[in-house]
Design a protein around this motif. Structure first.
Motif, PDB file in Angstrom:
ATOM      1  N   LEU A  12     -18.424 -11.961   6.378  1.00 36.16           N
ATOM      2  CA  LEU A  12     -17.081 -11.816   6.929  1.00 36.16           C
ATOM      3  C   LEU A  12     -16.024 -12.280   5.926  1.00 36.16           C
ATOM      4  N   VAL A  13     -16.288 -13.368   5.219  1.00 35.41           N
ATOM      5  CA  VAL A  13     -15.343 -13.850   4.204  1.00 35.41           C
ATOM      6  C   VAL A  13     -15.229 -12.840   3.061  1.00 35.41           C
ATOM      7  N   VAL A  14     -16.346 -12.307   2.595  1.00 33.23           N
ATOM      8  CA  VAL A  14     -16.332 -11.316   1.519  1.00 33.23           C
ATOM      9  C   VAL A  14     -15.619 -10.047   1.966  1.00 33.23           C
ATOM     10  N   GLN A  15     -15.842  -9.629   3.191  1.00 29.37           N
ATOM     11  CA  GLN A  15     -15.160  -8.449   3.715  1.00 29.37           C
ATOM     12  C   GLN A  15     -13.650  -8.664   3.793  1.00 29.37           C
ATOM     13  N   THR A  16     -13.232  -9.851   4.183  1.00 31.24           N
ATOM     14  CA  THR A  16     -11.806 -10.146   4.272  1.00 31.24           C
ATOM     15  C   THR A  16     -11.160 -10.118   2.896  1.00 31.24           C
ATOM     16  N   ILE A  17     -11.819 -10.689   1.913  1.00 30.88           N
ATOM     17  CA  ILE A  17     -11.299 -10.660   0.545  1.00 30.88           C
ATOM     18  C   ILE A  17     -11.228  -9.218   0.043  1.00 30.88           C
ATOM     19  N   ALA A  18     -12.275  -8.445   0.293  1.00 28.82           N
ATOM     20  CA  ALA A  18     -12.283  -7.046  -0.141  1.00 28.82           C
ATOM     21  C   ALA A  18     -11.200  -6.249   0.571  1.00 28.82           C
ATOM     22  N   TYR A  19     -10.979  -6.513   1.852  1.00 27.80           N
ATOM     23  CA  TYR A  19      -9.947  -5.802   2.600  1.00 27.80           C
ATOM     24  C   TYR A  19      -8.568  -6.067   2.005  1.00 27.80           C
ATOM     25  N   PHE A  20      -8.253  -7.327   1.751  1.00 24.38           N
ATOM     26  CA  PHE A  20      -6.933  -7.643   1.206  1.00 24.38           C
ATOM     27  C   PHE A  20      -6.758  -7.086  -0.202  1.00 24.38           C
ATOM     28  N   ALA A  21      -7.796  -7.167  -1.021  1.00 22.94           N
ATOM     29  CA  ALA A  21      -7.702  -6.617  -2.377  1.00 22.94           C
ATOM     30  C   ALA A  21      -7.511  -5.104  -2.337  1.00 22.94           C
ATOM     31  N   LEU A  22      -8.281  -4.419  -1.518  1.00 25.45           N
ATOM     32  CA  LEU A  22      -8.168  -2.971  -1.394  1.00 25.45           C
ATOM     33  C   LEU A  22      -6.823  -2.560  -0.801  1.00 25.45           C
ATOM     34  N   LEU A  24      -3.936  -4.266  -0.997  1.00 26.13           N
ATOM     35  CA  LEU A  24      -2.889  -4.469  -2.004  1.00 26.13           C
ATOM     36  C   LEU A  24      -2.949  -3.402  -3.092  1.00 26.13           C
ATOM     37  N   TYR A  25      -4.148  -3.038  -3.510  1.00 21.02           N
ATOM     38  CA  TYR A  25      -4.296  -2.007  -4.526  1.00 21.02           C
ATOM     39  C   TYR A  25      -3.781  -0.662  -4.021  1.00 21.02           C
ATOM     40  N   SER A  26      -4.165  -0.301  -2.803  1.00 17.10           N
ATOM     41  CA  SER A  26      -3.748   0.975  -2.243  1.00 17.10           C
ATOM     42  C   SER A  26      -2.228   1.034  -2.083  1.00 17.10           C
ATOM     43  N   ARG A  27      -1.636  -0.050  -1.661  1.00 13.24           N
ATOM     44  CA  ARG A  27      -0.177  -0.092  -1.498  1.00 13.24           C
ATOM     45  C   ARG A  27       0.537   0.028  -2.841  1.00 13.24           C
ATOM     46  N   SER A  28      -0.013  -0.612  -3.875  1.00 18.09           N
ATOM     47  CA  SER A  28       0.621  -0.529  -5.198  1.00 18.09           C
ATOM     48  C   SER A  28       0.499   0.888  -5.773  1.00 18.09           C
ATOM     49  N   VAL A  29      -0.631   1.547  -5.515  1.00 15.81           N
ATOM     50  CA  VAL A  29      -0.793   2.929  -5.972  1.00 15.81           C
ATOM     51  C   VAL A  29       0.209   3.824  -5.260  1.00 15.81           C
ATOM     52  N   ARG A  30       0.398   3.619  -3.973  1.00 17.20           N
ATOM     53  CA  ARG A  30       1.356   4.426  -3.217  1.00 17.20           C
ATOM     54  C   ARG A  30       2.781   4.190  -3.717  1.00 17.20           C
ATOM     55  N   ARG A  31       3.102   2.925  -4.002  1.00 15.24           N
ATOM     56  CA  ARG A  31       4.429   2.598  -4.532  1.00 15.24           C
ATOM     57  C   ARG A  31       4.664   3.302  -5.872  1.00 15.24           C
ATOM     58  N   ARG A  32       3.651   3.279  -6.736  1.00 12.25           N
ATOM     59  CA  ARG A  32       3.778   3.927  -8.042  1.00 12.25           C
ATOM     60  C   ARG A  32       3.936   5.444  -7.894  1.00 12.25           C
ATOM     61  N   LYS A  33       3.189   6.051  -6.973  1.00 10.68           N
ATOM     62  CA  LYS A  33       3.314   7.492  -6.764  1.00 10.68           C
ATOM     63  C   LYS A  33       4.697   7.865  -6.243  1.00 10.68           C
ATOM     64  N   LEU A  34       5.232   7.069  -5.340  1.00  3.58           N
ATOM     65  CA  LEU A  34       6.574   7.342  -4.828  1.00  3.58           C
ATOM     66  C   LEU A  34       7.614   7.231  -5.938  1.00  3.58           C
ATOM     67  N   ALA A  35       7.503   6.193  -6.768  1.00  7.25           N
ATOM     68  CA  ALA A  35       8.461   6.014  -7.872  1.00  7.25           C
ATOM     69  C   ALA A  35       8.323   7.143  -8.895  1.00  7.25           C
ATOM     70  N   ASP A  36       7.097   7.552  -9.192  1.00  7.34           N
ATOM     71  CA  ASP A  36       6.884   8.654 -10.136  1.00  7.34           C
ATOM     72  C   ASP A  36       7.434   9.963  -9.584  1.00  7.34           C
ATOM     73  N   TRP A  37       7.264  10.196  -8.283  1.00  6.65           N
ATOM     74  CA  TRP A  37       7.792  11.408  -7.667  1.00  6.65           C
ATOM     75  C   TRP A  37       9.313  11.422  -7.756  1.00  6.65           C
ATOM     76  N   TRP A  38       9.928  10.264  -7.502  1.00  4.96           N
ATOM     77  CA  TRP A  38      11.389  10.149  -7.588  1.00  4.96           C
ATOM     78  C   TRP A  38      11.865  10.487  -9.000  1.00  4.96           C
ATOM     79  N   ASP A  39      11.178   9.932 -10.001  1.00  6.24           N
ATOM     80  CA  ASP A  39      11.565  10.179 -11.389  1.00  6.24           C
ATOM     81  C   ASP A  39      11.322  11.638 -11.787  1.00  6.24           C
ATOM     82  N   ALA A  40      10.223  12.228 -11.337  1.00  9.48           N
ATOM     83  CA  ALA A  40       9.896  13.603 -11.706  1.00  9.48           C
ATOM     84  C   ALA A  40      10.877  14.603 -11.106  1.00  9.48           C
TER      85      ALA A  40
END
Length: 88
Positions: A12-22, A24-40
């Motif tokens: 359960l502890v490992v799953q919680t760490i993996a959930y938060f890491a995944l 945060l990563y997914s949100r940062s990828v989405r943020r980057r895609k939105l910013a790239d779309w705006w610039d493009a």
């Protein structure tokens, strides 16, 4: 019994760490895609407001809820293994 409880607690502890890491990563990828779309597209206006609106839509999306599979899939696999080993 205590060995299994300790194993489940560690899982359960490992799953919680993996959930938060995944998450945060997914949100940062989405943020980057939105910013790239705006610039493009060469849009004008407030880029940060656009990204914030896009992230709000992302927070309510089905894709975001799929990350909860980090909790569900391992428990289903453990249950299936226990069933297969004991009853087949």
């Amino acid at each position: 019994m205590f060995g299994a409880l300790r194993l489940f607690l560690i899982l359960l502890v490992v799953q919680t760490i993996a959930y938060f890491a995944l998450s945060l990563y997914s949100r940062s990828v989405r943020r980057r895609k939105l910013a790239d779309w705006w610039d493009a597209k060469g849009k004008t206006g407030n880029k940060e407001a656009f990204v914030a609106r896009g992230l709000h839509v992302y927070d309510n999306s089905f894709r975001r809820k799929l990350i909860l599979g980090v909790y569900i899939v391992p428990w289903l696999a453990i249950g299936a293994l226990i069933y297969i080993v004991n009853y087949m």
